[in-house]
Design a protein around this motif. Structure first.
Motif, mmCIF file in Angstrom:
data_model
loop_
_atom_site.group_PDB
_atom_site.id
_atom_site.type_symbol
_atom_site.label_atom_id
_atom_site.label_comp_id
_atom_site.label_asym_id
_atom_site.label_seq_id
_atom_site.Cartn_x
_atom_site.Cartn_y
_atom_site.Cartn_z
ATOM 1 N N GLY A 113 0.806 -1.215 0.000
ATOM 2 C CA GLY A 113 0.000 0.000 0.000
ATOM 3 C C GLY A 113 0.833 1.256 0.000
ATOM 4 O O GLY A 113 1.963 1.269 0.508
ATOM 5 N N HIS A 114 0.269 2.316 -0.562
ATOM 6 C CA HIS A 114 0.878 3.634 -0.403
ATOM 7 C C HIS A 114 0.753 4.037 1.063
ATOM 8 O O HIS A 114 -0.248 3.719 1.713
ATOM 9 C CB HIS A 114 0.157 4.667 -1.262
ATOM 10 C CG HIS A 114 0.221 4.391 -2.735
ATOM 11 N ND1 HIS A 114 -0.815 3.818 -3.426
ATOM 12 C CD2 HIS A 114 1.207 4.604 -3.636
ATOM 13 C CE1 HIS A 114 -0.482 3.704 -4.700
ATOM 14 N NE2 HIS A 114 0.735 4.158 -4.861
ATOM 15 N N GLN A 115 1.742 4.748 1.558
ATOM 16 C CA GLN A 115 1.712 5.128 2.964
ATOM 17 C C GLN A 115 1.974 6.623 3.116
ATOM 18 O O GLN A 115 2.994 7.135 2.675
ATOM 19 C CB GLN A 115 2.753 4.333 3.766
ATOM 20 C CG GLN A 115 2.753 4.618 5.258
ATOM 21 C CD GLN A 115 1.433 4.258 5.948
ATOM 22 O OE1 GLN A 115 0.743 3.342 5.509
ATOM 23 N NE2 GLN A 115 1.104 4.964 7.011
ATOM 24 N N LYS A 116 1.026 7.308 3.753
ATOM 25 C CA LYS A 116 1.190 8.717 4.112
ATOM 26 C C LYS A 116 1.462 8.826 5.603
ATOM 27 O O LYS A 116 1.220 7.891 6.366
ATOM 28 C CB LYS A 116 -0.072 9.513 3.772
ATOM 29 C CG LYS A 116 -0.369 9.623 2.287
ATOM 30 C CD LYS A 116 -1.656 10.411 2.063
ATOM 31 C CE LYS A 116 -1.975 10.580 0.601
ATOM 32 N NZ LYS A 116 -3.247 11.312 0.387
ATOM 33 N N GLY A 117 1.936 9.979 6.025
ATOM 34 C CA GLY A 117 2.170 10.215 7.445
ATOM 35 C C GLY A 117 0.999 10.909 8.100
ATOM 36 O O GLY A 117 0.102 11.429 7.429
ATOM 37 N N LYS A 118 1.016 10.929 9.432
ATOM 38 C CA LYS A 118 -0.041 11.590 10.200
ATOM 39 C C LYS A 118 0.390 12.978 10.693
ATOM 40 O O LYS A 118 -0.395 13.709 11.276
ATOM 41 C CB LYS A 118 -0.418 10.715 11.413
ATOM 42 C CG LYS A 118 -1.110 9.404 11.026
ATOM 43 C CD LYS A 118 -2.477 9.686 10.417
ATOM 44 C CE LYS A 118 -3.233 8.400 10.110
ATOM 45 N NZ LYS A 118 -3.658 7.678 11.295
ATOM 46 N N ASN A 119 1.656 13.310 10.478
ATOM 47 C CA ASN A 119 2.158 14.628 10.865
ATOM 48 C C ASN A 119 3.260 15.022 9.886
ATOM 49 O O ASN A 119 3.630 14.245 8.987
ATOM 50 C CB ASN A 119 2.672 14.630 12.316
ATOM 51 C CG ASN A 119 3.677 13.504 12.567
ATOM 52 O OD1 ASN A 119 4.639 13.337 11.812
ATOM 53 N ND2 ASN A 119 3.467 12.739 13.632
ATOM 54 N N THR A 120 3.800 16.224 10.051
ATOM 55 C CA THR A 120 4.792 16.734 9.098
ATOM 56 C C THR A 120 6.038 15.861 9.062
ATOM 57 O O THR A 120 6.558 15.543 7.979
ATOM 58 C CB THR A 120 5.174 18.178 9.461
ATOM 59 O OG1 THR A 120 4.000 18.988 9.468
ATOM 60 C CG2 THR A 120 6.158 18.743 8.439
ATOM 61 N N LYS A 121 6.519 15.431 10.218
ATOM 62 C CA LYS A 121 7.727 14.609 10.269
ATOM 63 C C LYS A 121 7.529 13.299 9.502
ATOM 64 O O LYS A 121 8.378 12.890 8.698
ATOM 65 C CB LYS A 121 8.099 14.309 11.723
ATOM 66 C CG LYS A 121 9.356 13.467 11.870
ATOM 67 C CD LYS A 121 9.667 13.191 13.335
ATOM 68 C CE LYS A 121 10.904 12.297 13.459
ATOM 69 N NZ LYS A 121 11.185 11.962 14.886
ATOM 70 N N GLU A 122 6.398 12.625 9.750
ATOM 71 C CA GLU A 122 6.122 11.366 9.062
ATOM 72 C C GLU A 122 5.914 11.591 7.569
ATOM 73 O O GLU A 122 6.365 10.790 6.745
ATOM 74 C CB GLU A 122 4.882 10.704 9.667
ATOM 75 C CG GLU A 122 5.105 10.130 11.056
ATOM 76 C CD GLU A 122 3.861 9.446 11.598
ATOM 77 O OE1 GLU A 122 2.830 9.419 10.883
ATOM 78 O OE2 GLU A 122 3.906 8.948 12.732
#
Length: 316
Positions: A113-122
């Motif tokens: 899967g594509h993976q995004k972060g939950k905050n700016t760092k991630e």
């Protein structure tokens, strides 16, 4: 108020009034139950009116919402004993694509899967869900491994698009995507693809050649972003909302065009309102799809996949 979508603000304001009225009632020993009841009914009516009549642009906003569940959130809820694999064996590991093996309802599966972060760092670590070529090559490595060991493949699609930086182009971004499309079309194992957020251009399609393609009801799937279309068509990115209306990028549009097979129900207001509810709906869809596909031999599987993609769209 900064943590809610723009069109939800009237609902939040009304809920705030209800909370204040309840507090006032308790503190002053007043019976305001009727007034509270009227406001609660009004909130429910407002929610129904807004969430059942979302515009394409509002669905774009929900699909991009940072609190929306990511691939990893669904993997944690649906896949037992998940083991993540890393690297493409050519260049490196791309955190914008997560992949590995695990168990779904007792059956070994490969999950990508594509993976995004939950905050700016991630998000910086995961490049805002925009994969480099090594991400797609990692995905293909895992798909070929799944075929070798006869494991079904489950993909979660959520990307604005493939990364278009200089390094990505130098390392063969277009070739990596094209090779995934070619190889997925002839993999001799079932593939179930689910659009869980943004489905952007070839970056999404590189994980989207499936025997079954499902789509969460507030996701989007298109060849370009509304901003990109507005910039090209009208030379004005600020007309993105208008662009979203003409692009036919919503789940219902794509079901009508036979691009996807099913719309998967979300919690009211979006998947971010109730992760478990949406995960259970996805689980039911995967389970049903695997049951439908398990009886097919490899030749039937490939023939049906070919036919499925040849029949996409409506021609006049």
């Amino acid at each position: 108020m900064s943590k809610v979508l723009e069109f939800e603000k009237p609902i939040i304001e009304l809920r705030k009034q209800i909370a204040e009225l309840r507090k006032f009632s308790e503190e002053n020993k007043l019976d305001l139950s009727h007034e509270i009841y009227v406001l609660v009914r009004k909130v429910k009516q407002m929610e129904r009116q807004i969430y059942e009549n979302l515009s394409p642009w509002q669905r774009v906003s929900i699909a991009r919402w940072q609190e929306r569940p990511t691939s990893l959130d669904y993997i944690e809820r649906l896949i037992d004993n998940f083991i993540e694999f890393h690297g493409d064996r050519y260049y490196g590991d791309d955190r914008a694509i997560i992949g590995g093996i695990g168990s779904f309802e007792g059956r070994a599966v490969t999950v990508i899967g594509h993976q995004k972060g939950k905050n700016t760092k991630e998000n910086l670590e995961m490049n805002f869900g925009m994969p480099n070529p090594e991400g797609y090559r990692k995905a293909l490595r895992l798909m070929k491994q799944a075929e070798k060991f006869n494991r079904p493949i489950i993909t979660f699609i959520d990307t604005p698009g493939a990364y278009c930086g200089l390094g990505a182009e130098e390392r063969g971004q277009g070739e990596a995507i094209a090779l995934n499309l070619l190889e997925m079309s002839r993999l001799k194992t079932p593939i179930i693809a689910i659009i869980i957020g943004e489905g952007g251009s070839g970056g999404a399609l590189a994980l989207g050649v499936g025997d079954r393609v499902g789509m969460l009801e507030n996701s989007i799937y298109s060849v370009i972003s509304p901003e990109g279309l507005a910039s090209i068509l009208w030379k004005d990115a600020s007309r993105a909302e208008e662009g979203a209306r003409v692009m036919r990028l919503t789940a219902q549009d794509l079901l009508d065009l036979k691009i996807i097979d099913n719309i998967i129900k979300e919690a009211r207001g979006g998947a971010h309102k109730d992760y478990d509810f949406t995960a259970n709906k996805i689980k039911s869809y995967i389970s049903k799809s695997l049951e439908e596909l398990k009886g097919l031999d490899r030749d039937e599987l490939l023939a049906n996949r070919y036919k499925k993609f040849r029949n996409m769209g409506i021609w006049k």
